[in-house]
Write an enzyme that holds these catalytic residues in place. Structure first.
Site, mmCIF file in Angstrom:
data_model
loop_
_atom_site.group_PDB
_atom_site.id
_atom_site.type_symbol
_atom_site.label_atom_id
_atom_site.label_comp_id
_atom_site.label_asym_id
_atom_site.label_seq_id
_atom_site.Cartn_x
_atom_site.Cartn_y
_atom_site.Cartn_z
ATOM 1 N N HIS A 1 64.107 -55.064 -23.024
ATOM 2 C CA HIS A 1 64.828 -55.087 -23.325
ATOM 3 C C HIS A 1 65.783 -54.421 -21.955
ATOM 4 O O HIS A 1 66.937 -55.399 -21.322
ATOM 5 C CB HIS A 1 65.110 -53.781 -24.111
ATOM 6 N N GLU B 1 74.193 -59.765 -27.639
ATOM 7 C CA GLU B 1 72.663 -59.034 -26.772
ATOM 8 C C GLU B 1 71.304 -59.795 -25.328
ATOM 9 O O GLU B 1 71.062 -60.626 -26.318
ATOM 10 C CB GLU B 1 71.662 -58.345 -28.212
ATOM 11 N N ASP C 1 79.795 -68.379 -42.136
ATOM 12 C CA ASP C 1 80.737 -66.999 -42.324
ATOM 13 C C ASP C 1 78.906 -65.611 -42.643
ATOM 14 O O ASP C 1 78.635 -65.819 -42.977
ATOM 15 C CB ASP C 1 80.960 -67.128 -43.285
ATOM 16 N N LYS D 1 68.273 -55.136 -39.094
ATOM 17 C CA LYS D 1 68.495 -55.607 -38.177
ATOM 18 C C LYS D 1 67.970 -56.267 -36.903
ATOM 19 O O LYS D 1 68.896 -57.409 -36.193
ATOM 20 C CB LYS D 1 69.105 -54.251 -37.581
HETATM 21 C C1 MEV Z 1 67.613 -54.829 -32.057
HETATM 22 O O1 MEV Z 1 68.816 -55.097 -31.461
HETATM 23 C C2 MEV Z 1 66.349 -54.897 -32.863
HETATM 24 C C3 MEV Z 1 65.691 -53.638 -32.672
HETATM 25 O O2 MEV Z 1 65.312 -52.320 -32.845
HETATM 26 C C4 MEV Z 1 64.871 -54.208 -34.415
HETATM 27 C C5 MEV Z 1 63.835 -53.572 -35.012
HETATM 28 O O3 MEV Z 1 63.571 -52.368 -34.767
HETATM 29 O O4 MEV Z 1 63.236 -54.061 -35.205
HETATM 30 C C6 MEV Z 1 64.520 -54.135 -31.697
#
Ligand code: MEV
Length: 438
Positions: A393, A85, A296, A280
């Protein structure tokens, strides 16, 4: 052509490639060329990779990046991260730098206990089973000695074995619930070997236990396996600083930033839809280091998300507060990691990653990985509550779009410059490329 094949694993690598290329691809030669393009020219290195798994046909590359300037308990680390990513390593580096100037990260290993269970069925008097467990417990540990001896010499081994009655959930279902200390090893093989030995001793011993009736002697072992739920293999990572110190040049005030940040974390604490995405973001950092260090990541993912739901509702892994003018952001996270065994002594890039980190013990690696997760979470929340996530991003994603359209080095240079002052969107990049190409 049939898509079913028998004896596939016994075929040579070239035969396997021929078969999949001829069976599944309209242009078989092109498919073969792509697979072979990623073979390593060093045959020994390629063979090493071939032998990690069965039916290897090629190598799957991920970028290995590094995020420097991580100050953790007074030590500075450059953290290796394997991830696809675009924005993750950039975000980690930014968060590291931000906290470098504000005292860095503090960490603490809270516990390192791992769990394994022998699941079995017993039909009979529970009292008799209790008596049998008391009788056989020392034998369970003694019979596992050949497996545990070396681990014990280093200070680890079996910590405890309990008999658990689970008959309220499933008729006749019981467990031997065991805990282990595996030191620098992730310990999966050690734990599973111990458990399988417990199961054998337990089943065999029952045949001769006099108090048991004939039916009671017939214990059925269903399975013996470690648990990836490791709530007592836990590490804490935190950052804190006076609220005013959060003020950045030309940015919003420290107070406004901290307030919104704490609100964002509070939302993830109560709202599962948000908590999953929030976590995430944590895992963006965790998985990248776990993968780079040959651990792992599926085990870590499973354990972390179970932990996030431990109170009955899926919730944020991290927490934040403002108290007496101090902003504090922290996370307790279960991480069962190893720095010996598994891939750690085999994969050249894993060895390199561990050397980069100063050959950490498993405990030190737990702390580094937790910091990578907290840093990633901090970076995401910082963007989300200020500029929005897309700005950073999409900037990082620009190169992916340019590559998708096979931009030349000159086009990349021009457009990277152009998008320093323009908003990156897929269509804006396509338009700008078109303009350049007329
Ligand atoms: C993207 O890989 C991760 C985010 O969505 C985490 C979040 O929203 O806190 C930016």
């Amino acid at each position: 052509m049939t898509k079913i094949i028998s004896g596939f694993s016994k075929r040579s690598k070239l035969e396997k490639i021929d078969w999949i290329a001829d069976t599944y691809f309209s242009n078989a030669d092109a498919a073969k060329a792509v697979l072979k393009q990623y073979w390593h020219s060093d045959e020994a290195l390629q063979q090493l990779h071939d032998e990690f798994i069965e039916n290897t046909v090629s190598n799957y590359y991920l970028p290995l990046g590094v995020a420097p300037n991580f100050l953790i308990n007074g030590e500075v680390y450059t953290i290796p991260m394997a991830i696809e990513e675009s924005s993750v390593v950039a975000a980690a580096s930014k968060a590291a730098k931000f906290w470098l100037d504000r005292g860095g990260f503090k960490t603490e290993v809270i516990a390192t206990k791992k769990i394994g269970q022998v699941h079995f069925m017993y039909t009979g008097n529970p009292e008799h089973l209790q008596q049998y467990f008391k009788h056989i417990k020392a034998q369970l540990i003694a019979d596992a000695k050949p497996i545990t001896r070396n681990m014990e010499k280093r200070g680890g081994g079996i910590l405890a074995i309990e008999l658990r009655d689970k008959t309220q959930d499933i008729d006749n279902y019981y467990q031997l619930h065991a805990s282990f200390e595996t030191l620098d090893a992730m310990g999966a093989n050690f734990i599973n070997s111990c458990l399988e030995q417990f199961a054998k001793t337990f089943k065999d011993g029952a045949l001769h236990f006099e108090t048991f009736t004939a039916t009671e002697r017939d214990i059925t072992i269903v399975m013996s396996i470690l648990s990836n739920y490791v709530p007592e293999c836990l590490v804490r990572a935190e950052v804190s600083c006076p609220v005013e110190a959060l003020q950045e040049k030309n940015g919003i005030s420290g107070h406004d930033f901290a307030t919104k940040f704490v609100q964002a974390v509070a939302i993830a604490e109560v709202e599962p839809y948000r908590a999953v995405t929030h976590n995430k973001g944590v895992m963006n950092g965790i998985d990248a280091v776990v993968l780079a260090t040959g651990n792992d990541f599926r085990a870590v993912e499973a354990g972390v998300h179970a932990y996030a739901a431990k109170d009955g509702r899926y919730s944020s892994l991290s927490h934040a507060k403002i108290e007496n003018g101090i902003f504090k952001f922290w996370m307790d996270i279960p991480l069962a990691l190893g720095t010996v065994g598994g891939l750690t002594g085999l994969h050249p890039l894993v060895k390199l990653a561990l050397e980069l980190l100063g050959q950490p013990s498993a405990k030190t690696l737990m702390q580094i990985v937790a910091v990578a997760g907290l840093a990633q979470n901090f970076a995401a929340l910082r963007s989300l509550t200020t500029t929005g996530i897309q700005q950073g991003h999409m900037k990082m994603h620009l190169m992916n779009i340019l590559n998708q359209f096979e931009a030349s080095p000159a086009e990349k240079l021009t457009l990277t410059e152009h998008f320093k002052t323009h908003t990156v969107t897929h269509s804006a990049v396509v338009d700008a490329l078109k303009k350049l190409r007329v």
